[in-house]
Write an enzyme that holds these catalytic residues in place. Structure first.
Site, PDB file in Angstrom:
ATOM      1  N   LYS A  42       0.466  -1.134  -0.029  1.00 38.63           N
ATOM      2  CA  LYS A  42      -0.013  -0.628  -0.437  1.00 38.63           C
ATOM      3  C   LYS A  42       1.007   1.079  -0.283  1.00 38.63           C
ATOM      4  CE  LYS A  42      -2.777  -2.425   3.755  1.00 38.63           C
ATOM      5  NZ  LYS A  42      -3.009  -1.895   5.203  1.00 38.63           N
ATOM      6  N   GLU A  98       7.629   3.240  -5.594  1.00 42.64           N
ATOM      7  CA  GLU A  98       7.360   2.022  -4.131  1.00 42.64           C
ATOM      8  C   GLU A  98       7.693   3.976  -3.653  1.00 42.64           C
ATOM      9  OE1 GLU A  98       7.174   0.851  -2.113  1.00 42.64           O
ATOM     10  OE2 GLU A  98       8.003  -1.208  -2.016  1.00 42.64           O
ATOM     11  N   ASP A  99       7.516   3.432  -2.305  1.00 41.96           N
ATOM     12  CA  ASP A  99       7.190   4.366  -1.102  1.00 41.96           C
ATOM     13  C   ASP A  99       8.697   4.590  -0.667  1.00 41.96           C
ATOM     14  OD1 ASP A  99       7.461   1.781  -0.523  1.00 41.96           O
ATOM     15  OD2 ASP A  99       6.160   2.211   1.596  1.00 41.96           O
ATOM     16  N   ASP A 102      14.777  -0.102   0.744  1.00 42.28           N
ATOM     17  CA  ASP A 102      15.562   0.381   1.821  1.00 42.28           C
ATOM     18  C   ASP A 102      16.743  -1.318   1.776  1.00 42.28           C
ATOM     19  OD1 ASP A 102      16.298  -0.040   5.286  1.00 42.28           O
ATOM     20  OD2 ASP A 102      14.494  -1.307   5.115  1.00 42.28           O
ATOM     21  N   LYS A 130      16.906   4.854   0.542  1.00 44.64           N
ATOM     22  CA  LYS A 130      17.856   4.988   2.419  1.00 44.64           C
ATOM     23  C   LYS A 130      19.157   3.585   2.029  1.00 44.64           C
ATOM     24  CE  LYS A 130      14.885   3.932   6.230  1.00 44.64           C
ATOM     25  NZ  LYS A 130      14.024   2.862   7.647  1.00 44.64           N
ATOM     26  N   PHE A 151      13.740   5.336  10.387  1.00 43.40           N
ATOM     27  CA  PHE A 151      11.923   5.272  10.109  1.00 43.40           C
ATOM     28  C   PHE A 151      11.574   5.839   9.835  1.00 43.40           C
ATOM     29  CE2 PHE A 151       8.780   2.670  10.929  1.00 43.40           C
ATOM     30  CZ  PHE A 151       8.501   1.676   9.514  1.00 43.40           C
ATOM     31  N   VAL A 152      10.851   5.803   8.878  1.00 44.65           N
ATOM     32  CA  VAL A 152      10.386   7.287   8.328  1.00 44.65           C
ATOM     33  C   VAL A 152       9.117   6.422   8.262  1.00 44.65           C
ATOM     34  CG1 VAL A 152      12.365   8.814   7.963  1.00 44.65           C
ATOM     35  CG2 VAL A 152      11.115   6.883   6.417  1.00 44.65           C
ATOM     36  N   ASP A 158       3.664   4.013   6.181  1.00 41.24           N
ATOM     37  CA  ASP A 158       3.591   3.330   7.925  1.00 41.24           C
ATOM     38  C   ASP A 158       4.449   2.581   9.429  1.00 41.24           C
ATOM     39  OD1 ASP A 158       3.746   0.718   7.134  1.00 41.24           O
ATOM     40  OD2 ASP A 158       2.183   0.203   8.275  1.00 41.24           O
ATOM     41  N   ARG A 164       0.320   6.227   7.533  1.00 38.08           N
ATOM     42  CA  ARG A 164       0.069   6.819   6.296  1.00 38.08           C
ATOM     43  C   ARG A 164      -0.517   7.809   5.938  1.00 38.08           C
ATOM     44  NH1 ARG A 164       1.584   1.556   3.500  1.00 38.08           N
ATOM     45  NH2 ARG A 164       1.078  -0.508   4.865  1.00 38.08           N
TER      46      ARG A 164
END
Ligand code: IMP
Ligand code: MG
Length: 181
Positions: A42, A98-99, A102, A130, A151-152, A158, A164
Site C-alpha cells: 500500500k 515505491e514509497d 530500504d 535509504k 524509520f520514517v 506506515d 500513512r
C-alpha cells in the site's frame, strides 16, 4: 499529526516541489513512449497519486501487492504476489513506483518477475532511498530524497499500519516503537 510521536523531515510544500521535479523529468524521459506506471501497495499509493498528476503523458496505471514469506525467510527477499497486475506489460515501458527502497530485496524480486513478462524497459521511482541499508543491487532510477537510516512514516509509509495519512514525511520517534514493542 501528533508531534509527540514524530519529527517532520519533509513538509507537504517541499514534497510538492520535489514531486513536480520528478514528474517533469519522467515526462521528458518517456515522451513518445508507451508508459505503464505500477504502484506497489500500500505504501506507494499517496506518492503515486501525486506523481502521476505531474506526468504530462498518456500513462496507464496498475498496482501490485506483495508480501514477504515471513520473518524467517525475509532475508531471501522472496515475496508472494497478493495482487497481480490487471493488464499485460508486454512491449511497454514499466515504471515501478515505491514509497521507499530500504534493503532493496523486495524490489529485486519484483523487477525479476516483471522482466520475465516482456516489457521494453523496467525502471524504479521511489520517494525515499535509504542506501545505507542496501542488501540487493538495486538503485532507483528516480528518487525524491536519499535519507539516513531512520524509520520514517507518513505520505503512505506506515508503522503497524498507522501514520500513512500524515501529509509530511516524518521520523518516528524511537519512544513510540519502544512503547508499542
Ligand atoms: P526492502 O527494500 O525490501 O527492505 O523493503 C522496502 C519496504 O519496507 C518498503 O516498501 C516499506 O514498506 C518498508 N520500509 C522500509 N523502511 C521503512 C521506513 O523507514 N518506514 C516505513 N516503512 C519502511
Ligand atoms: Mg511497502
Amino acid at each position: 499529526m501528533n508531534l509527540q510521536e514524530v519529527d517532520v523531515l519533509y513538509d507537504p510544500a517541499e514534497l510538492r516541489d520535489k514531486i513536480k521535479e520528478l514528474g517533469k523529468k519522467i515526462t521528458e524521459d518517456y515522451s513518445g513512449k508507451q508508459l505503464i506506471v505500477i504502484g506497489i501497495l500500500k505504501g506507494a499509493f499517496i506518492f503515486m497519486a501525486d506523481l502521476v498528476r505531474e506526468i504530462d503523458l498518456p500513462v496507464e496505471l496498475d498496482f501490485m501487492d506483495v508480501s514477504s514469506y515471513g520473518a524467517s525467510t525475509m532475508s531471501s527477499g522472496e515475496v508472494k504476489i497478493i495482487k497481480d497486475l490487471d493488464n499485460s506489460i508486454q512491449d511497454k515501458h514499466v515504471l515501478i513506483v515505491e514509497d521507499i527502497v530500504d534493503t532493496g530485496l523486495t524490489l529485486k524480486y519484483i523487477v525479476a518477475i516483471l522482466k520475465k513478462r516482456g516489457p521494453r524497459s523496467v525502471k524504479i521511482c521511489c520517494l525515499l532511498d535509504k542506501p545505507s541499508r542496501r542488501k540487493a543491487d538495486i538503485r532507483p532510477d528516480y528518487y525524491g530524497y536519499s535519507i539516513e537510516d531512520n524509520f520514517v512514516v507518513g505520505c503512505g509509509l506506515d508503522y503497524n499500519e498507522k501514520y500513512r495519512n500524515y501529509p509530511a514525511v516524518c521520523i518516528l520517534k524511537p519512544s513510540v516503537y519502544r512503547k508499542q514493542g
